[in-house]
Write an enzyme that holds these catalytic residues in place. Structure first.
Site, PDB file in Angstrom:
ATOM      1  N   TRP A  37       0.858  -1.197   0.000  1.00  0.00           N
ATOM      2  CA  TRP A  37       0.000   0.000   0.000  1.00  0.00           C
ATOM      3  C   TRP A  37       0.885   1.236   0.000  1.00  0.00           C
ATOM      4  O   TRP A  37       1.903   1.281   0.702  1.00  0.00           O
ATOM      5  CB  TRP A  37      -0.897   0.010   1.236  1.00  0.00           C
ATOM      6  CG  TRP A  37      -2.291  -0.463   0.950  1.00  0.00           C
ATOM      7  CD1 TRP A  37      -3.390   0.319   0.754  1.00  0.00           C
ATOM      8  CD2 TRP A  37      -2.753  -1.815   0.828  1.00  0.00           C
ATOM      9  NE1 TRP A  37      -4.492  -0.462   0.498  1.00  0.00           N
ATOM     10  CE2 TRP A  37      -4.138  -1.768   0.538  1.00  0.00           C
ATOM     11  CE3 TRP A  37      -2.137  -3.068   0.906  1.00  0.00           C
ATOM     12  CZ2 TRP A  37      -4.911  -2.915   0.349  1.00  0.00           C
ATOM     13  CZ3 TRP A  37      -2.901  -4.202   0.720  1.00  0.00           C
ATOM     14  CH2 TRP A  37      -4.270  -4.121   0.447  1.00  0.00           C
ATOM     15  N   ASN A  38       0.451   2.235  -0.752  1.00  0.00           N
ATOM     16  CA  ASN A  38       1.251   3.416  -1.024  1.00  0.00           C
ATOM     17  C   ASN A  38       1.668   4.204   0.231  1.00  0.00           C
ATOM     18  O   ASN A  38       2.840   4.234   0.605  1.00  0.00           O
ATOM     19  CB  ASN A  38       0.440   4.274  -2.003  1.00  0.00           C
ATOM     20  CG  ASN A  38       1.152   5.475  -2.528  1.00  0.00           C
ATOM     21  OD1 ASN A  38       1.951   6.070  -1.836  1.00  0.00           O
ATOM     22  ND2 ASN A  38       0.851   5.863  -3.755  1.00  0.00           N
ATOM     23  N   ASP A  40       1.069   3.651   3.342  1.00  0.00           N
ATOM     24  CA  ASP A  40       1.584   2.762   4.393  1.00  0.00           C
ATOM     25  C   ASP A  40       3.089   2.588   4.235  1.00  0.00           C
ATOM     26  O   ASP A  40       3.862   2.765   5.183  1.00  0.00           O
ATOM     27  CB  ASP A  40       0.948   1.364   4.300  1.00  0.00           C
ATOM     28  CG  ASP A  40      -0.488   1.323   4.785  1.00  0.00           C
ATOM     29  OD1 ASP A  40      -1.366   1.784   4.034  1.00  0.00           O
ATOM     30  OD2 ASP A  40      -0.724   0.846   5.914  1.00  0.00           O
ATOM     31  N   TYR A  85      -7.564 -10.895  -0.430  1.00  0.00           N
ATOM     32  CA  TYR A  85      -8.008  -9.498  -0.446  1.00  0.00           C
ATOM     33  C   TYR A  85      -8.959  -9.253  -1.602  1.00  0.00           C
ATOM     34  O   TYR A  85      -8.795  -9.797  -2.687  1.00  0.00           O
ATOM     35  CB  TYR A  85      -6.792  -8.566  -0.598  1.00  0.00           C
ATOM     36  CG  TYR A  85      -7.175  -7.103  -0.663  1.00  0.00           C
ATOM     37  CD1 TYR A  85      -7.479  -6.400   0.502  1.00  0.00           C
ATOM     38  CD2 TYR A  85      -7.252  -6.432  -1.881  1.00  0.00           C
ATOM     39  CE1 TYR A  85      -7.857  -5.062   0.446  1.00  0.00           C
ATOM     40  CE2 TYR A  85      -7.627  -5.093  -1.944  1.00  0.00           C
ATOM     41  CZ  TYR A  85      -7.927  -4.414  -0.777  1.00  0.00           C
ATOM     42  OH  TYR A  85      -8.299  -3.100  -0.829  1.00  0.00           O
ATOM     43  N   GLN A 105      -3.137   7.485  -3.670  1.00  0.00           N
ATOM     44  CA  GLN A 105      -3.319   7.689  -2.225  1.00  0.00           C
ATOM     45  C   GLN A 105      -2.561   8.948  -1.802  1.00  0.00           C
ATOM     46  O   GLN A 105      -1.796   9.499  -2.602  1.00  0.00           O
ATOM     47  CB  GLN A 105      -2.789   6.457  -1.462  1.00  0.00           C
ATOM     48  CG  GLN A 105      -3.892   5.762  -0.696  1.00  0.00           C
ATOM     49  CD  GLN A 105      -3.430   4.577   0.120  1.00  0.00           C
ATOM     50  OE1 GLN A 105      -2.286   4.155   0.070  1.00  0.00           O
ATOM     51  NE2 GLN A 105      -4.350   4.028   0.885  1.00  0.00           N
ATOM     52  N   ASP A 164     -11.037   5.867   4.317  1.00  0.00           N
ATOM     53  CA  ASP A 164     -12.124   5.295   3.520  1.00  0.00           C
ATOM     54  C   ASP A 164     -13.533   5.698   3.942  1.00  0.00           C
ATOM     55  O   ASP A 164     -14.305   6.196   3.156  1.00  0.00           O
ATOM     56  CB  ASP A 164     -12.039   3.765   3.558  1.00  0.00           C
ATOM     57  CG  ASP A 164     -10.658   3.234   3.180  1.00  0.00           C
ATOM     58  OD1 ASP A 164      -9.740   4.038   2.945  1.00  0.00           O
ATOM     59  OD2 ASP A 164     -10.503   2.012   3.114  1.00  0.00           O
ATOM     60  N   ARG A 198     -15.179  -2.154  10.643  1.00  0.00           N
ATOM     61  CA  ARG A 198     -14.864  -1.906   9.231  1.00  0.00           C
ATOM     62  C   ARG A 198     -15.982  -1.082   8.576  1.00  0.00           C
ATOM     63  O   ARG A 198     -17.062  -0.942   9.139  1.00  0.00           O
ATOM     64  CB  ARG A 198     -14.722  -3.260   8.501  1.00  0.00           C
ATOM     65  CG  ARG A 198     -13.538  -4.095   8.933  1.00  0.00           C
ATOM     66  CD  ARG A 198     -12.217  -3.568   8.432  1.00  0.00           C
ATOM     67  NE  ARG A 198     -12.191  -3.419   6.986  1.00  0.00           N
ATOM     68  CZ  ARG A 198     -11.206  -2.816   6.316  1.00  0.00           C
ATOM     69  NH1 ARG A 198     -10.183  -2.294   6.959  1.00  0.00           N
ATOM     70  NH2 ARG A 198     -11.249  -2.710   5.007  1.00  0.00           N
ATOM     71  N   TRP A 345     -12.489   4.832  10.351  1.00  0.00           N
ATOM     72  CA  TRP A 345     -12.178   6.267  10.377  1.00  0.00           C
ATOM     73  C   TRP A 345     -13.310   7.116  10.956  1.00  0.00           C
ATOM     74  O   TRP A 345     -13.373   8.312  10.715  1.00  0.00           O
ATOM     75  CB  TRP A 345     -11.826   6.755   8.965  1.00  0.00           C
ATOM     76  CG  TRP A 345     -10.552   6.163   8.454  1.00  0.00           C
ATOM     77  CD1 TRP A 345     -10.413   5.073   7.651  1.00  0.00           C
ATOM     78  CD2 TRP A 345      -9.206   6.614   8.732  1.00  0.00           C
ATOM     79  NE1 TRP A 345      -9.081   4.817   7.403  1.00  0.00           N
ATOM     80  CE2 TRP A 345      -8.326   5.748   8.046  1.00  0.00           C
ATOM     81  CE3 TRP A 345      -8.663   7.670   9.484  1.00  0.00           C
ATOM     82  CZ2 TRP A 345      -6.941   5.903   8.090  1.00  0.00           C
ATOM     83  CZ3 TRP A 345      -7.277   7.823   9.516  1.00  0.00           C
ATOM     84  CH2 TRP A 345      -6.437   6.934   8.832  1.00  0.00           C
ATOM     85  N   GLU A 388      -3.929  -1.494  14.352  1.00  0.00           N
ATOM     86  CA  GLU A 388      -4.156  -0.571  13.234  1.00  0.00           C
ATOM     87  C   GLU A 388      -4.724   0.760  13.745  1.00  0.00           C
ATOM     88  O   GLU A 388      -4.328   1.826  13.297  1.00  0.00           O
ATOM     89  CB  GLU A 388      -5.140  -1.237  12.255  1.00  0.00           C
ATOM     90  CG  GLU A 388      -5.383  -0.453  10.980  1.00  0.00           C
ATOM     91  CD  GLU A 388      -6.298  -1.197  10.008  1.00  0.00           C
ATOM     92  OE1 GLU A 388      -6.854  -2.260  10.379  1.00  0.00           O
ATOM     93  OE2 GLU A 388      -6.469  -0.713   8.867  1.00  0.00           O
TER      94      GLU A 388
END
Ligand code: DGY
Length: 417
Positions: A37-38, A40, A85, A105, A164, A198, A345, A388
């Protein structure tokens, strides 16, 4: 902190990075996120830099192997297959040298390269190698994502913002229908993590509607034109503004031309005030399809500290935001009706956004406030582990465990002496 605890946590954090290393890149966490992931990776490189600078540079170099010819750096690079995934490479059908997603991202890479170079001055040639690639990515943002040179870049998907299911996007997502032709799909994230932590299925249907729209238009400018979601995200714009300045410092150091960067910076600085809601003093993202600021302000507005773009009074608004949270910084204000203490989030605390806010505060002299944010980040990790994200009321760890960017933030910042 007891030095024994410190040592144990340092070692555990290094172990997480080593275990999540897939050879040149680090997965955010095993299972839930099995690719590169970018943003990250860029932040994870800071963790590597504290004990293996060579590996830190490699992390960012590997990410740029997925860069498209138009300069875009995708949000996920699928270096090797993994069916754990969704949506994977077969859904995106994108990428050039390496399969990837078809969106980007937050562009934090240039800022991370500058921080890497501060820790490891011997990496100057690695930075030189990355400079044209970073410039190409920033140029893509300032042209394809801001064709009218307004100073604000657009994001086409909540995944591009990195946040997200932020309450900020609810309104813009409600403005379009789920595609009646949406291919049936099975989520994989909720087989790894409790679904209460989630995004909802309702949000996912919209995320997938956007993916299918962009794919149908072959990504690029046609996707921008047809996207039913176009938002100037205050977080992405703040990260880009600081990254432009960091790239300027790098270009100056390496003797590269700088005028283009100065123009981008001037434009973004002038436009940044459009995010400000004068009454509350908070910064809101902007709906570029309908015009006007979106109703929900989130902690993303405080990334203005990181961008050195905070208006007078933002520090005071920030202190108000911290009220009623036992652990700071909640991603949504605790007494807001949209606050959800566990859901991704929509309330939880994130070590990485805490770092960006605190570093910005510290850079501009608000060191007490910065230290408060760092203290809570440290407390959360010591109490609950390298999760996380964290519940701002109980401190419970949520989402993926053994998370690379939380471990990296420990090593680089929260747990550092
Ligand atoms: C996910 O799959 O949850 C990611 O955040 C998308 O990038």
């Amino acid at each position: 902190m007891q030095s024994e605890t410190q040592k144990q946590f340092d070692e555990a954090a290094r172990d997480i990075l080593r275990r999540n290393d897939r050879g040149g890149y680090t997965v955010p966490t095993a299972g839930l996120y099995p690719f590169q992931w970018n943003w990250d990776s860029c932040l994870v490189a800071l963790g590597w830099a504290t004990f293996d600078p060579d590996r830190a540079w490699l992390e960012i170099e590997t990410l740029f192997k997925g860069q498209w010819a138009n300069g875009m750096v995708p949000h996920i690079v699928f270096h090797q297959p993994d069916d754990g995934y969704f949506p994977g490479p077969d859904v995106w059908q994108a990428g050039e040298a390496i399969p990837s997603s078809g969106i980007t991202q937050p562009p934090i890479a240039a800022s991370c390269v500058r921080m890497l170079l501060d820790l490891d001055p011997s990496g100057l040639e690695r930075a030189r190698g990355l400079l044209p690639k970073l410039l190409a990515w920033h140029r893509w943002f300032h042209t394809e994502r801001d064709p009218d040179a307004t100073g604000l870049v657009t994001t086409l998907h909540p995944w591009e913002t990195g946040m997200d299911n932020s309450p900020a996007w609810d309104e813009a997502l409600a403005e379009f229908e789920v595609s009646p032709d949406l291919e049936p799909y099975a989520r994989r994230d909720t087989s790894h993590v409790d679904s209460a932590e989630r995004p909802s299925d309702r949000d996912y249907d919209r995320y997938m509607t956007l993916v299918e729209t962009f794919r149908a238009h072959g990504y690029g400018p046609a996707a921008v034109q047809h996207s039913p979601f176009k938002v100037a995200d205050v977080g992405t714009n703040a990260i880009l503004l600081r990254a432009d300045r960091d790239l300027l410092a790098l270009a100056e150091r390496l003797g590269a031309p700088t005028q283009e960067l100065r123009d981008w910076i001037a434009r973004s600085e002038a436009a940044f005030e459009l995010f400000l809601e004068p009454q509350s003093g908070l910064l809101h993202s902007i709906d570029q399809l309908r015009g006007g600021r979106l109703a929900a302000a989130t902690h993303a507005g405080f990334l203005a500290f990181w961008a050195n773009a905070a208006s007078d009074g933002l520090e005071q608004a920030f202190e108000g935001w911290l009220n009623d949270a036992d652990f700071i910084v909640p991603s949504m204000r605790v007494h807001d009706r949209k606050f959800d203490r566990k859901r991704y989030w929509r309330g939880p605390v994130w070590a990485i956004t805490n770092f960006l806010m605190a570093r910005g505060l510290e850079d501009h002299g608000a060191s007490e406030l910065a230290e408060r944010v760092r203290n809570d980040s440290r407390k959360l990790i010591v109490r609950s582990g390298f999760y996380e994200y964290f519940d701002p009321l109980s401190g419970q760890g949520l989402g993926g465990a053994e998370f690379s960017w939380t471990a990296a933030m420990w090593l680089y910042w929260a747990g550092a002496d």
